[in-house]
Design an enzyme around this catalytic site. Structure first.
Site, PDB file in Angstrom:
ATOM      1  N   ASN A  48     -10.662  -2.818  -6.226  1.00 12.14           N
ATOM      2  CA  ASN A  48      -9.838  -1.860  -6.997  1.00 12.14           C
ATOM      3  C   ASN A  48     -10.440  -1.494  -8.351  1.00 12.14           C
ATOM      4  O   ASN A  48      -9.998  -0.526  -8.984  1.00 12.14           O
ATOM      5  CB  ASN A  48      -8.406  -2.386  -7.184  1.00 12.14           C
ATOM      6  CG  ASN A  48      -7.574  -2.303  -5.928  1.00 12.14           C
ATOM      7  OD1 ASN A  48      -6.617  -3.066  -5.740  1.00 12.14           O
ATOM      8  ND2 ASN A  48      -7.902  -1.385  -5.023  1.00 12.14           N
ATOM      9  N   ASP A  63       0.825  -1.208   0.000  1.00 15.85           N
ATOM     10  CA  ASP A  63       0.000   0.000   0.000  1.00 15.85           C
ATOM     11  C   ASP A  63       0.864   1.264   0.000  1.00 15.85           C
ATOM     12  O   ASP A  63       1.945   1.279   0.584  1.00 15.85           O
ATOM     13  CB  ASP A  63      -0.912  -0.026   1.236  1.00 15.85           C
ATOM     14  CG  ASP A  63      -2.069   0.946   1.100  1.00 15.85           C
ATOM     15  OD1 ASP A  63      -2.252   1.517   0.005  1.00 15.85           O
ATOM     16  OD2 ASP A  63      -2.801   1.137   2.090  1.00 15.85           O
TER      17      ASP A  63
HETATM   18  C1  FPP Z   1      -2.051   0.179  -3.374  1.00 13.93           C
HETATM   19  O1  FPP Z   1      -1.527   1.495  -3.319  1.00 13.93           O
HETATM   20  C2  FPP Z   1      -1.448  -0.544  -4.475  1.00 13.93           C
HETATM   21  C3  FPP Z   1      -2.128  -1.153  -5.488  1.00 13.93           C
HETATM   22  C4  FPP Z   1      -3.590  -1.139  -5.563  1.00 13.93           C
HETATM   23  C5  FPP Z   1      -1.426  -1.821  -6.592  1.00 13.93           C
HETATM   24  C6  FPP Z   1      -0.247  -2.634  -6.184  1.00 13.93           C
HETATM   25  C7  FPP Z   1       0.410  -3.168  -7.372  1.00 13.93           C
HETATM   26  C8  FPP Z   1       1.743  -3.260  -7.534  1.00 13.93           C
HETATM   27  C9  FPP Z   1       2.715  -2.856  -6.466  1.00 13.93           C
HETATM   28  C10 FPP Z   1       2.337  -3.789  -8.782  1.00 13.93           C
HETATM   29  C11 FPP Z   1       1.650  -5.041  -9.241  1.00 13.93           C
HETATM   30  C12 FPP Z   1       2.345  -5.649 -10.336  1.00 13.93           C
HETATM   31  C13 FPP Z   1       2.104  -6.884 -10.815  1.00 13.93           C
HETATM   32  C14 FPP Z   1       2.969  -7.387 -11.866  1.00 13.93           C
HETATM   33  C15 FPP Z   1       1.057  -7.765 -10.332  1.00 13.93           C
HETATM   34  P1  FPP Z   1      -2.527   2.723  -3.531  1.00 13.93           P
HETATM   35  O2  FPP Z   1      -2.598   3.016  -4.969  1.00 13.93           O
HETATM   36  O3  FPP Z   1      -3.851   2.409  -2.891  1.00 13.93           O
HETATM   37  O4  FPP Z   1      -1.766   3.831  -2.733  1.00 13.93           O
HETATM   38  P2  FPP Z   1      -2.446   5.056  -1.953  1.00 13.93           P
HETATM   39  O5  FPP Z   1      -3.234   4.461  -0.824  1.00 13.93           O
HETATM   40  O6  FPP Z   1      -1.261   5.823  -1.479  1.00 13.93           O
HETATM   41  O7  FPP Z   1      -3.298   5.800  -2.934  1.00 13.93           O
END
Ligand code: FPP
Length: 254
Positions: A81, A33
């Site tokens: 998501n 996250d």
């Molecule tokens: C949450 O941070 C993260 C995600 C929803 C995506 C995570 C995915 C990856 C790290 C890469 C995945 C790659 C592959 C190949 C499967 P957020 O966007 O919710 O962060 P925030 O809370 O700061 O907005």
């Protein structure tokens, strides 16, 4: 060489021998996250945070393997998501293609077995193709298992498991009243994997967000304020060594 292990100190790949890693989790789940906040802090678009998050994910897989972890589950895209802006969803759906194009050779050479948790049939065709190819390329491997939770939600997993069980009852392959907790495991996406020992969540949020909710029942939880793209081998080392100091009683007394 390993006199102190404070944050920021580099931990070498040979740390697998380190005494702090003597008692280590067999299965680690990671809620990656903070990508969006990492990008915002730098004046970058959110997707830049996901790209940086993908690099942190690669480093974490390497580190888990170097530390001798048997299984790691990465929460890459939840059933919730899909509510994000379409452009962000599309970017996230393209990341597996990019990731495996660059990393598959190393994963194979490390003997990593890739699995996916969640309903991959709902992913775009190009993502499904990547899923199929990476499964095929790694299916015979016997090293660390890396699970990508993609279109995964713990409640959805439980509903699907219950449906599979109900279908077996309808087909006369299972009967009501016989089911044990251990039996239930085989209806889950995590069937056959070691029990989840440790859940790590980055970015200061302190909740499970529908991640492995059945499996996490007795897992140790470890939270850090570090945003996912900044999560390092040292942070993983801290989480694992902290796990090694916990007293796990599973409801019993010592
Ligand atoms: C949450 O941070 C993260 C995600 C929803 C995506 C995570 C995915 C990856 C790290 C890469 C995945 C790659 C592959 C190949 C499967 P957020 O966007 O919710 O962060 P925030 O809370 O700061 O907005």
């Amino acid at each position: 060489m390993f006199k102190s292990f404070g944050r920021g100190q580099r931990v070498s790949a040979t740390t697998v021998e380190h005494p702090a890693l003597k008692v280590k989790p067999r299965h680690i789940g990671i809620i990656m996250d903070g990508n969006g906040r990492w990008a915002r802090k730098r004046g970058l678009p959110r997707v830049a945070g996901h790209h940086a998050g993908m690099t942190a994910m690669r480093e974490t897989i390497r580190a888990c393997d170097d530390f001798g972890i048997e299984c790691v589950t990465l929460y890459a895209f939840s059933t919730e998501n899909w509510k994000r802006p379409i452009s962000e969803v599309e970017y996230l759906m393209r990341l597996p293609e990019q990731f495996f194009r660059n990393e598959i050779e190393e994963l194979v050479s490390r003997g990593v077995r890739v699995r996916f948790l969640g309903d991959t049939s709902q992913l775009p065709p190009y993502t499904q193709e990547t899923v199929r190819n990476s499964l095929l390329r790694t299916e015979g491997n016997t090293g660390m298992t890396v699970n990508f939770a993609l279109n995964y939600g713990g409640r959805n997993e439980l509903m699907c498991a219950i449906e599979r069980y109900a279908r077996e009852i309808a087909d006369g392959k299972a009967s009501v009243g016989d089911l044990t907790e251990a039996d239930f495991d085989r209806y889950l996406d995590t069937a056959g994997l070691p029990a989840l020992d440790l859940v790590i969540r980055t970015s200061g949020e302190i909740r499970l967000s529908n991640f492995l909710i059945w499996q996490a029942a007795y897992a140790e939880l470890w939270f850090t304020d570090v945003l996912w793209p900044d999560f390092s081998r040292d942070d993983l080392f801290q989480a694992i060594s902290d796990y090694g100091r916990r007293k796990r009683r599973f409801g019993a007394v010592e």
